[in-house]
Design a protein around this motif. Sequence first.
Motif, mmCIF file in Angstrom:
data_model
loop_
_atom_site.group_PDB
_atom_site.id
_atom_site.type_symbol
_atom_site.label_atom_id
_atom_site.label_comp_id
_atom_site.label_asym_id
_atom_site.label_seq_id
_atom_site.Cartn_x
_atom_site.Cartn_y
_atom_site.Cartn_z
ATOM 1 N N ILE A 160 0.820 -1.217 0.000
ATOM 2 C CA ILE A 160 0.000 0.000 0.000
ATOM 3 C C ILE A 160 0.853 1.266 0.000
ATOM 4 N N LYS A 161 2.140 1.112 0.295
ATOM 5 C CA LYS A 161 3.027 2.277 0.308
ATOM 6 C C LYS A 161 4.468 1.790 0.203
ATOM 7 N N LYS A 162 5.273 2.527 -0.537
ATOM 8 C CA LYS A 162 6.699 2.240 -0.664
ATOM 9 C C LYS A 162 7.440 3.536 -0.380
ATOM 10 N N GLU A 163 8.264 3.531 0.660
ATOM 11 C CA GLU A 163 8.874 4.770 1.146
ATOM 12 C C GLU A 163 10.386 4.620 1.249
ATOM 13 N N LYS A 164 11.100 5.501 0.579
ATOM 14 C CA LYS A 164 12.571 5.475 0.631
ATOM 15 C C LYS A 164 13.035 6.075 1.949
ATOM 16 N N GLU A 165 13.781 5.301 2.724
ATOM 17 C CA GLU A 165 14.241 5.749 4.041
ATOM 18 C C GLU A 165 15.664 6.299 3.997
ATOM 19 N N SER A 166 16.454 5.833 3.028
ATOM 20 C CA SER A 166 17.825 6.307 2.856
ATOM 21 C C SER A 166 18.275 5.896 1.461
ATOM 22 N N SER A 167 19.551 6.100 1.168
ATOM 23 C CA SER A 167 20.045 5.724 -0.161
ATOM 24 C C SER A 167 20.024 4.217 -0.382
ATOM 25 N N LEU A 168 19.972 3.439 0.711
ATOM 26 C CA LEU A 168 20.016 1.982 0.591
ATOM 27 C C LEU A 168 18.770 1.269 1.090
ATOM 28 N N ILE A 169 18.002 1.897 1.973
ATOM 29 C CA ILE A 169 16.891 1.216 2.646
ATOM 30 C C ILE A 169 15.548 1.806 2.221
ATOM 31 N N PRO A 213 3.565 -3.383 16.799
ATOM 32 C CA PRO A 213 2.356 -4.171 16.562
ATOM 33 C C PRO A 213 1.107 -3.357 16.867
ATOM 34 N N GLY A 214 -0.041 -3.865 16.396
ATOM 35 C CA GLY A 214 -1.315 -3.216 16.678
ATOM 36 C C GLY A 214 -1.789 -2.271 15.600
ATOM 37 N N LEU A 215 -1.023 -2.117 14.521
ATOM 38 C CA LEU A 215 -1.419 -1.257 13.414
ATOM 39 C C LEU A 215 -2.197 -2.073 12.376
ATOM 40 N N ASN A 216 -2.769 -1.415 11.393
ATOM 41 C CA ASN A 216 -3.530 -2.149 10.371
ATOM 42 C C ASN A 216 -2.669 -2.500 9.162
ATOM 43 N N TYR A 217 -1.357 -2.498 9.348
ATOM 44 C CA TYR A 217 -0.430 -2.885 8.302
ATOM 45 C C TYR A 217 0.832 -3.473 8.932
ATOM 46 N N PHE A 218 1.583 -4.216 8.149
ATOM 47 C CA PHE A 218 2.950 -4.589 8.491
ATOM 48 C C PHE A 218 3.891 -3.650 7.746
ATOM 49 N N ARG A 219 5.020 -3.336 8.381
ATOM 50 C CA ARG A 219 6.055 -2.578 7.670
ATOM 51 C C ARG A 219 7.375 -3.337 7.769
ATOM 52 N N ILE A 220 8.008 -3.529 6.617
ATOM 53 C CA ILE A 220 9.359 -4.071 6.572
ATOM 54 C C ILE A 220 10.241 -3.047 5.872
ATOM 55 N N SER A 221 11.473 -2.957 6.289
ATOM 56 C CA SER A 221 12.402 -1.956 5.740
ATOM 57 C C SER A 221 13.649 -2.691 5.277
ATOM 58 N N ILE A 222 13.872 -2.687 3.969
ATOM 59 C CA ILE A 222 14.815 -3.607 3.349
ATOM 60 C C ILE A 222 16.008 -2.864 2.758
ATOM 61 N N LYS A 223 17.194 -3.340 3.092
ATOM 62 C CA LYS A 223 18.418 -2.781 2.531
ATOM 63 C C LYS A 223 18.718 -3.443 1.189
ATOM 64 N N ARG A 224 19.025 -2.629 0.197
ATOM 65 C CA ARG A 224 19.473 -3.181 -1.078
ATOM 66 C C ARG A 224 20.881 -3.745 -0.887
ATOM 67 N N GLU A 225 21.014 -5.043 -1.105
ATOM 68 C CA GLU A 225 22.315 -5.697 -0.950
ATOM 69 C C GLU A 225 23.040 -5.687 -2.295
ATOM 70 N N LYS A 244 11.559 -4.042 -8.657
ATOM 71 C CA LYS A 244 10.410 -4.611 -9.374
ATOM 72 C C LYS A 244 9.075 -4.482 -8.643
ATOM 73 N N ILE A 245 9.117 -4.354 -7.337
ATOM 74 C CA ILE A 245 7.873 -4.346 -6.546
ATOM 75 C C ILE A 245 7.453 -2.910 -6.258
ATOM 76 N N ASP A 246 6.167 -2.631 -6.506
ATOM 77 C CA ASP A 246 5.661 -1.272 -6.290
ATOM 78 C C ASP A 246 4.287 -1.330 -5.638
ATOM 79 N N VAL A 247 3.716 -0.164 -5.355
ATOM 80 C CA VAL A 247 2.391 -0.066 -4.745
ATOM 81 C C VAL A 247 1.377 -0.819 -5.600
ATOM 82 N N GLU A 248 0.488 -1.527 -4.933
ATOM 83 C CA GLU A 248 -0.562 -2.369 -5.516
ATOM 84 C C GLU A 248 -0.074 -3.774 -5.866
ATOM 85 N N ASP A 249 1.225 -4.018 -5.847
ATOM 86 C CA ASP A 249 1.715 -5.369 -6.117
ATOM 87 C C ASP A 249 1.399 -6.281 -4.931
ATOM 88 N N ILE A 250 1.357 -7.589 -5.199
ATOM 89 C CA ILE A 250 1.007 -8.579 -4.190
ATOM 90 C C ILE A 250 2.249 -9.384 -3.819
#
Length: 415
Positions: A160-169, A213-225, A244-250
């Motif tokens: 539902i959302k893709k957010e850049k946190e830094s140059s790598l994450i 926990p307790g929100l209506n979503y999960f959030r994962i924050s991934i470093k580009r390796e 390859k993965i963007d908003v609306e993807d499953i």
Amino acid sequence: MISQKSIELVKSTAPILQQYGETLTRHFYKRMFLSNPDVSAFFNVKNQAIGTQQRALANAISAYAENIKNLDVLHSAIDLIANKHASLMIKPEHYPIVGENLLASIKEVLGDNATDEVFNAWREAYCFLSELLINRENQIYNNNANKSGGWHGFRNFKVIKKEKESSLITSFYLQPEDKKALPHYFPGQYITLRVPTPDGFKTMRNYSLSDKPGLNYFRISIKREVALNQEIPAGIVSNILHDKIDVEDILEIGPPCGDFFLNTDEYNGKSLVLLAAGVGITPILSILNFATDNMPEREIILIYGCKNQVVQPFKHKIEALSKIHSKLRVHYRFSNPKLNDFNANQSCSIGKINMQLIESLITEKDADYYFCGPKPFMSTLFKGLLDWGIPNNQIHFEFFGPKEDLQNNSKGTLR
């Protein structure tokens, strides 16, 4: 149970396994992937390429042989392995595949040292360990499926959302495609993604949940390796997710797992010290978000190390928390800072996180310590905290990657 004779025989092989362990496990993985290529989806290609998976299994086999007379010593390791297996949906039918190839490898690599008696003893020991793990994994599967909002296997989630946190994450916000409720999880736990790869197969990776926990979503924050050299390739899954993965993807996701999390039952007024380096901030941030919400009276110290603000994720999120919560103190440690990394409104310093820094920032050392980051960081902190007099039961850590010895008496969680 294992017969006393088999226990003695397995323990007698511990010195041989310490000497030939990695040769054995390299042979084992090569053998298994050739004869059963379908199981390769359960393993990280990068960890295989750089040898950490082979070393991890060698250490585990050696530890099992060394401590087979006192399995209580291995209880935490068994629970850790069971959580890892459950996150990857390992089933009872997978154990004979591993057993067949491992036992054959023992025979093929150890040669004359693997007498019929030794071989049969290891077969008995493997069957015993398999039963322990299968039973614990079934408990985890049932707990995950039966809790409110829980499920078994993989469930479709929409980005539902893709957010850049830094140059790598980059953070990915995920909601169930079926719009049903999410289960409660413990801050610090992780989920598993099952992702199609360019070769037409699917592979799995664990990623820490980086929000409370307790929100209506999960959030994962991934470093580009990224690829470091020919021996250390780029991360397949992290680059697929970034590119390859963007908003609306499953995405296919397994339920939250893991035995590294904030233990609220043991809180007795002690301060909470959170230490992170690099992408190790992800489970620590989940713990921080939960603790500031649910323990507003608790003193919390966050020390976060990274190269500089270019690669530093969550800066604005952490600063927003520190403005709201008067009991939270934050210190940034930059190993390769830029000119604009420092300002008068934040506590920061140059270098890497070490015990000298920790001792200078913590006035009351009788605290609970949670930390996560690269292996050198973990090794330095674990040994340093013990030497400083912090009891083992107040030290909690998680290591990204396969289980490797940080120190022989380590009781933290490594994945």
